[in-house]
Each structure stands twice: as C-alpha cells, then as structure tokens.
Design a protein around this motif. Structure first.
Motif, mmCIF file in Angstrom:
data_model
loop_
_atom_site.group_PDB
_atom_site.id
_atom_site.type_symbol
_atom_site.label_atom_id
_atom_site.label_comp_id
_atom_site.label_asym_id
_atom_site.label_seq_id
_atom_site.Cartn_x
_atom_site.Cartn_y
_atom_site.Cartn_z
ATOM 1 N N GLY A 45 0.892 -1.077 -0.032
ATOM 2 C CA GLY A 45 0.112 0.022 0.142
ATOM 3 C C GLY A 45 1.083 1.212 -0.076
ATOM 4 O O GLY A 45 0.743 2.064 0.561
ATOM 5 N N ASP A 68 0.938 -1.458 -4.965
ATOM 6 C CA ASP A 68 -0.261 -0.644 -4.577
ATOM 7 C C ASP A 68 -1.406 -0.984 -5.588
ATOM 8 O O ASP A 68 -0.989 -1.698 -6.862
ATOM 9 C CB ASP A 68 0.005 0.916 -4.809
ATOM 10 N N ILE A 69 -2.834 -1.090 -5.383
ATOM 11 C CA ILE A 69 -3.739 -1.715 -6.226
ATOM 12 C C ILE A 69 -3.833 -0.401 -7.311
ATOM 13 O O ILE A 69 -4.308 -0.870 -8.435
ATOM 14 C CB ILE A 69 -5.016 -2.031 -5.383
ATOM 15 N N ASN A 99 -3.241 -6.692 -6.022
ATOM 16 C CA ASN A 99 -4.006 -6.805 -4.691
ATOM 17 C C ASN A 99 -3.170 -7.410 -3.736
ATOM 18 O O ASN A 99 -3.003 -8.669 -3.784
ATOM 19 C CB ASN A 99 -5.342 -7.479 -4.914
ATOM 20 N N ILE A 100 -2.944 -6.690 -2.512
ATOM 21 C CA ILE A 100 -1.971 -7.332 -1.467
ATOM 22 C C ILE A 100 -2.626 -8.483 -0.916
ATOM 23 O O ILE A 100 -2.059 -9.263 -0.311
ATOM 24 C CB ILE A 100 -1.736 -6.334 -0.507
ATOM 25 N N ASN A 119 2.145 0.961 6.070
ATOM 26 C CA ASN A 119 2.023 2.382 6.518
ATOM 27 C C ASN A 119 0.571 2.944 6.175
ATOM 28 O O ASN A 119 0.060 2.961 5.082
ATOM 29 C CB ASN A 119 2.924 3.244 5.928
ATOM 30 N N SER A 195 5.518 9.174 5.735
ATOM 31 C CA SER A 195 4.885 9.049 4.801
ATOM 32 C C SER A 195 4.076 10.114 4.443
ATOM 33 O O SER A 195 3.786 11.129 5.283
ATOM 34 C CB SER A 195 4.153 7.622 4.940
ATOM 35 N N HIS A 197 0.677 10.072 4.218
ATOM 36 C CA HIS A 197 -0.292 10.091 5.280
ATOM 37 C C HIS A 197 0.179 10.531 6.546
ATOM 38 O O HIS A 197 -0.600 11.127 7.464
ATOM 39 C CB HIS A 197 -1.259 8.896 5.269
HETATM 40 C C1 LIG Z 1 -4.224 5.492 3.109
HETATM 41 S S1 LIG Z 1 -3.127 5.050 1.682
HETATM 42 C C2 LIG Z 1 -1.450 5.047 2.562
HETATM 43 C C3 LIG Z 1 -0.379 5.290 1.424
HETATM 44 C C4 LIG Z 1 1.205 5.364 2.138
HETATM 45 N N1 LIG Z 1 1.499 4.135 2.743
HETATM 46 C C5 LIG Z 1 1.064 6.384 3.129
HETATM 47 O O1 LIG Z 1 1.313 6.239 4.321
HETATM 48 O O2 LIG Z 1 1.049 7.855 2.734
HETATM 49 C C6 LIG Z 1 -3.326 3.356 1.238
HETATM 50 C C7 LIG Z 1 -2.940 2.881 0.084
HETATM 51 O O3 LIG Z 1 -2.994 1.260 -0.025
HETATM 52 C C8 LIG Z 1 -3.786 1.026 -1.365
HETATM 53 N N2 LIG Z 1 -4.175 -0.221 -0.825
HETATM 54 C C9 LIG Z 1 -5.582 -0.454 -0.453
HETATM 55 N N3 LIG Z 1 -6.002 -1.661 -0.252
HETATM 56 C C10 LIG Z 1 -4.935 -2.382 -1.047
HETATM 57 C C11 LIG Z 1 -4.970 -3.636 -1.692
HETATM 58 N N4 LIG Z 1 -5.626 -4.755 -1.247
HETATM 59 N N5 LIG Z 1 -3.819 -3.916 -2.485
HETATM 60 C C12 LIG Z 1 -2.895 -3.146 -2.705
HETATM 61 N N6 LIG Z 1 -3.033 -1.999 -2.347
HETATM 62 C C13 LIG Z 1 -4.018 -1.512 -1.513
HETATM 63 C C14 LIG Z 1 -4.420 2.144 -1.672
HETATM 64 O O4 LIG Z 1 -4.441 2.225 -3.010
HETATM 65 C C15 LIG Z 1 -3.658 3.312 -1.349
HETATM 66 O O5 LIG Z 1 -2.823 3.848 -2.323
#
Ligand SMILES: C[S@@+](CC[C@H](N)C(=O)[O-])C[C@H]1O[C@@H](n2cnc3c(N)ncnc32)[C@H](O)[C@@H]1O
Length: 216
Positions: A45, A68-69, A99-100, A119, A195, A197
């Motif tokens: 993610g 990331d998705i 997809n994680i 994170n 990060s 966020h």
């Molecule tokens: C809230 S953001 C956090 C981004 C970064 N890690 C940060 O701390 O700023 C969550 C990220 O996880 C990705 N994400 C959520 N579920 C996912 C999944 N099942 N597989 C891949 N990516 C995923 C979203 O697209 C998003 O970019």
C-alpha cells in the motif's frame, strides 16, 4: 485514498524501467530481477511513495518492492521516486500494481522478504470489514509465506483501534512484538521517514502509532 484518473499514468508506467507490468509472472524472478542480489523489503500500500522514495535512496544495499492496487497512484509514485533519485539510476526499486490480499502469488516458495512495511492502511472500521485490514490475522498468514525466518513487519497507523487490534492479530499469527508506541514522534526515532499520510495526520494533531514485530 481517492485519486483522480491520470491519463498519463499508464503510458508512463509502461515505459518505466522499474515498473513491472505483468506482476503475475514475477514469481521465481526476484533473485535476478534487481541489479544486485541483496535483502528484499516490501512496502505494501505504498501509495505515492513519498516514504519509499526516500527510504530506497537512503538504503542502496536493500532492494524494495512497492505494491499498490492503483496505477493512477503508482504513476505519481514513479515520478516521486525519479525526483528523489535525480540523475542517479533507480536500481533497487520495483513498483507493481497488485491486490495485496493475494500477495503470495508473486513469490516462489524460495523467495523471501526480510521486511514488510505497512504504513497507514485503511482501518476498515466496521466489524464486518475487519478481515480486509492489511494487518488482520488472515493477511498476516499470507505475509508469513513470504517473510524469511526472523523477518519483520514495520507498521504505522493514525488509528488507535487498528493499532490495538493489530497487536492482537500479530499475537494470533505468532509474531513477536519487538517494540510499539502510541506516539512515535515523541520517541527518539531519528531514522523515521514520514509517509504522505503520516505528514497529513500529524498536521491534524493525530499521533502516529507504530509497531515492529518479528516472525520467529
Ligand atoms: C491510506 S493510503 C497510504 C499510503 C502510504 N502508505 C502512506 O502512508 O502515505 C493506502 C494505500 O493502500 C492502497 N491499497 C489499499 N488496499 C490495497 C490492496 N488490497 N492491495 C494493494 N493496495 C492497496 C491504496 O490504493 C492506497 O494507496
């Protein structure tokens, strides 16, 4: 995270030497994929990679995979990584859209990561959605297939409920919690990289909670 569709993201990623367009074919290739064979860390993610860009630039002796998705988000991530590395070649980073929840499909049984970063993942607040949390016990069981013995999970969140629940999930999955804090920025953590966020929530006065756990 909502992000507007970016028309430029897909063509830019397709031309990017550190973007993997067909991740489903990656299993079995990781030992030779990177310029140097060295420890592998995953950022799950990874979002726009403001964290991963700085980390990978600071630690050239580690190979990193950002997952990331969203390809729209990874387009921004690619630009952030290039900006951080400047003229230097990006040799220790791979980005891929996947997809994680199905992460283990990307690794052959003999391919192991030394560390996983998660994170500020979505806290999925409703009880019916807890299984979708990226630190839920079900998800940790997937990470166990990928982590080397002694491998670590480094987790940060803004959400107290997720922070507390993740401690339970880690214990259920057999991880040892090495350290935890409900206010990372009040601790002496000079190596911490914030990060996107983390910066955003900190500006709102929300404390960063963090856990480091080991798979024995
Ligand atoms: C809230 S953001 C956090 C981004 C970064 N890690 C940060 O701390 O700023 C969550 C990220 O996880 C990705 N994400 C959520 N579920 C996912 C999944 N099942 N597989 C891949 N990516 C995923 C979203 O697209 C998003 O970019």
């Amino acid at each position: 995270m909502r992000i507007r569709k970016k028309k430029w993201a897909r063509p830019e990623l397709a031309a990017c030497p550190f973007y993997i367009g067909e991740p489903e074919k990656a299993a079995g290739t990781w030992k030779t994929y990177f310029e140097k064979e060295q420890p592998l860390h995953l950022d799950l993610g990874c979002g726009k990679c403001t964290f991963l860009a700085k980390l990978a630039h600071r630690e050239p002796a580690v190979n990193f995979i950002g997952v990331d998705i969203s390809q729209d988000i990874l387009g921004v991530a690619k630009r952030n990584i290039e900006a951080e590395f400047g003229e230097e070649p990006v040799e220790n980073v791979a980005l891929l859209a996947f997809n994680i929840e199905k992460l283990d499909a990307l690794f052959a049984p003999n391919e192991k990561a030394a560390r996983i970063y998660v994170n500020f993942c979505n806290p999925w607040q409703k009880a019916g959605d807890h299984k979708r949390r990226l630190t839920h016990t079900r998800q940790l069981e997937t990470y166990k297939k990928i982590l080397a013995p002694g491998g670590e999970l480094w987790f940060k969140t803004d959400n107290m409920d997720l922070y507390l629940a993740t401690q339970r999930y880690l214990q259920e999955a057999g991880f040892t919690i090495l350290c935890k804090t409900d206010d990372l920025h009040s601790e002496n953590a000079p190596d911490n990289i914030e990060s996107e966020h983390e910066v955003m929530f900190t500006a709102q006065g929300i404390k960063t909670k963090a856990i480091i756990a080991r798979l024995d």
